[in-house]
Design an enzyme around this catalytic site. Sequence first.
Site, PDB file in Angstrom:
ATOM      1  N   PHE A 150       0.804  -1.213   0.000  1.00 23.45           N
ATOM      2  CA  PHE A 150       0.000   0.000   0.000  1.00 23.45           C
ATOM      3  C   PHE A 150       0.838   1.263   0.000  1.00 23.45           C
ATOM      4  O   PHE A 150       0.388   2.320  -0.440  1.00 23.45           O
ATOM      5  CB  PHE A 150      -0.949   0.015   1.205  1.00 23.45           C
ATOM      6  CG  PHE A 150      -0.266   0.239   2.533  1.00 23.45           C
ATOM      7  CD1 PHE A 150       0.076   1.510   2.968  1.00 23.45           C
ATOM      8  CD2 PHE A 150       0.023  -0.829   3.375  1.00 23.45           C
ATOM      9  CE1 PHE A 150       0.715   1.716   4.187  1.00 23.45           C
ATOM     10  CE2 PHE A 150       0.650  -0.639   4.600  1.00 23.45           C
ATOM     11  CZ  PHE A 150       0.995   0.644   5.002  1.00 23.45           C
ATOM     12  N   LYS A 174      -1.021  -7.511  -8.875  1.00 23.16           N
ATOM     13  CA  LYS A 174      -1.992  -7.566  -7.788  1.00 23.16           C
ATOM     14  C   LYS A 174      -1.591  -6.492  -6.772  1.00 23.16           C
ATOM     15  O   LYS A 174      -0.760  -6.713  -5.909  1.00 23.16           O
ATOM     16  CB  LYS A 174      -1.985  -8.960  -7.133  1.00 23.16           C
ATOM     17  CG  LYS A 174      -3.305  -9.369  -6.436  1.00 23.16           C
ATOM     18  CD  LYS A 174      -3.759  -8.455  -5.315  1.00 23.16           C
ATOM     19  CE  LYS A 174      -2.922  -8.596  -4.062  1.00 23.16           C
ATOM     20  NZ  LYS A 174      -3.458  -7.710  -2.953  1.00 23.16           N
ATOM     21  N   GLU A 177      -5.174  -3.741  -1.878  1.00 23.07           N
ATOM     22  CA  GLU A 177      -6.585  -3.382  -1.934  1.00 23.07           C
ATOM     23  C   GLU A 177      -6.881  -2.095  -1.157  1.00 23.07           C
ATOM     24  O   GLU A 177      -7.991  -1.574  -1.217  1.00 23.07           O
ATOM     25  CB  GLU A 177      -7.445  -4.530  -1.398  1.00 23.07           C
ATOM     26  CG  GLU A 177      -7.232  -4.907   0.056  1.00 23.07           C
ATOM     27  CD  GLU A 177      -6.085  -5.895   0.270  1.00 23.07           C
ATOM     28  OE1 GLU A 177      -6.058  -6.525   1.349  1.00 23.07           O
ATOM     29  OE2 GLU A 177      -5.215  -6.022  -0.625  1.00 23.07           O
ATOM     30  N   SER A 227       5.612  -7.195   4.189  1.00 24.04           N
ATOM     31  CA  SER A 227       6.182  -7.539   5.483  1.00 24.04           C
ATOM     32  C   SER A 227       6.984  -8.841   5.386  1.00 24.04           C
ATOM     33  O   SER A 227       6.776  -9.654   4.481  1.00 24.04           O
ATOM     34  CB  SER A 227       5.075  -7.705   6.521  1.00 24.04           C
ATOM     35  OG  SER A 227       4.291  -8.859   6.226  1.00 24.04           O
ATOM     36  N   CYS A 282       9.622   1.394   3.709  1.00 24.15           N
ATOM     37  CA  CYS A 282      10.513   0.307   4.129  1.00 24.15           C
ATOM     38  C   CYS A 282      11.950   0.784   4.266  1.00 24.15           C
ATOM     39  O   CYS A 282      12.779   0.090   4.851  1.00 24.15           O
ATOM     40  CB  CYS A 282      10.434  -0.867   3.146  1.00 24.15           C
ATOM     41  SG  CYS A 282      11.154  -0.532   1.528  1.00 24.15           S
ATOM     42  N   GLU A 382       9.255  -3.814  13.308  1.00 25.51           N
ATOM     43  CA  GLU A 382       8.966  -2.725  12.375  1.00 25.51           C
ATOM     44  C   GLU A 382       7.633  -2.078  12.754  1.00 25.51           C
ATOM     45  O   GLU A 382       6.598  -2.731  12.760  1.00 25.51           O
ATOM     46  CB  GLU A 382       8.911  -3.255  10.945  1.00 25.51           C
ATOM     47  CG  GLU A 382       8.706  -2.163   9.907  1.00 25.51           C
ATOM     48  CD  GLU A 382       8.754  -2.699   8.494  1.00 25.51           C
ATOM     49  OE1 GLU A 382       9.271  -1.991   7.619  1.00 25.51           O
ATOM     50  OE2 GLU A 382       8.262  -3.817   8.259  1.00 25.51           O
TER      51      GLU A 382
END
Length: 497
Positions: A150, A174, A177, A227, A282, A382
């Site tokens: 995202f 993909k 969402e 992740s 990240c 994280e």
Amino acid sequence: MTTQIKHYIGGKLVEGKSGRTSPVYNPSTGEQTKECPLATEAEVGDAIANSLEAFPEWANTSPITRARVMFKFKQLVEDNMDELAALLSSEHGKVHSDAKGSIIRGLEVVEFACGIPHLLKGEFSDNVSSGIDMYSMRKPLGVVAGITPFNFPAMVPMWMFAVAIACGNTFVLKPSEKDPSLPVRLAELMLEAGAPAGVLNVIHGDKVAVDTLLDDERVKAISFVGSTPIAKYVYSRAAAAGKRVQAMGGAKNHMVIMPDADMDKAADALIGAGYGSAGERCMAISVAVAVGDAGDQLMERLAPRVAELKVGPSADDGDMGPLVTKEHLEKVKGYVDLGITEGADLVVDGRNFSMQGYENGYYMGGCLFDNVTTDMRIYKEEIFGPVLSVVRAPDFNDAISMVDKHEFGNGTSIFTRNGDVARAFSNNVEIGMVGVNVPIPVPLAFHSFGGWKASAFGDHNQHGPEGVRFYTKVKTVTSRWPDSIKAGAEFVMPTHK
């Protein structure tokens, strides 16, 4: 009324058929604005089949023609930059300037992919033996897929599909969402740039869609960013299915500040690297390792700066917008609560930030911890939010040991005026991407991006030369023509005398 997002298959917007959807919110207001369809296994299969059908023609298209499509795509993205950045901000929450910057970093990989005729050149050896020549070529894999996060709904997809498509593959994307609209718009622009329908398809979904991409034998390679637990899952499942995999996981990036560093510049770097994009990167710096007496000097500069961060709706273009969802906001606040319980000193507390007129938005001010220790969860895990932890280290060796012992190995940096210290750090630290007086050492597109340890799974990094190698396979040809062939059968291993 909410907008119904659609899949993008074969150059057309396609209604979802599953009956399952996921809400999409505007993080600045907390209002649901759209619904994202969650594909069935069959719908994912349709996207794969369409990409497979488009593959032969695209693979046989000359590299220079594919490069021209990339040039045109780059121009179209630039021409529509403000629209694309606004769309990104409306679903993710990035401030407008940051949204544009992330799209530009994606475009840098598109620019790299424009050089694909040169990047695909093979090798040739003349007369390796009597009348025998040998040469190699790089061939596309077929249908490849990307599963993207995202936090960068434009940049990370472009890191993947630009190189893959330029190499002659077709691509099934993909996206997350949580902010799925921009990837669809990019696919529309790719079609407008001249790529045939099916070269870039976008399918929305959750675990059902992901598992279908991982298992389907028609998909030859998987690229993933997310992740670490999911990266491990993607890597193991896709590799077991015989696919190539590059799976980028989580991070806990340290900045080491030596006593001789320019403290004002180090503080500037930490503010941007720790709190930019609300820490949802990240490569964000989430741990500052203050060496020797650097800690007090650093905190004097950091604390007032963190307290004064300009937080607001993405359209206001301040320092930092909202977090992506209400659930993620609560998760980040929970980590701050945990840090207090663990005994860290919360010097700046942004948990109760609120804004008149935007009370339902997912806002949080910057948080700053001091005297964090390596046994605390806020150090180990994280957080992915606007939370910076300052850890004290007695000397350089303790600092580098701290970085090396952490399970993640994505990025790190050091701020110092000492060249010998910087060189020792760069050469010896067990991290994949290193900055010297550079807070976020993301390589430019003509180098490759990737971490070490629990931050990356697979043998190839993203974009740059590693990306070309990942999305192609080598074919080596050994050729000889009839006039140079001696009569008679040979029954021994050829030795090319």
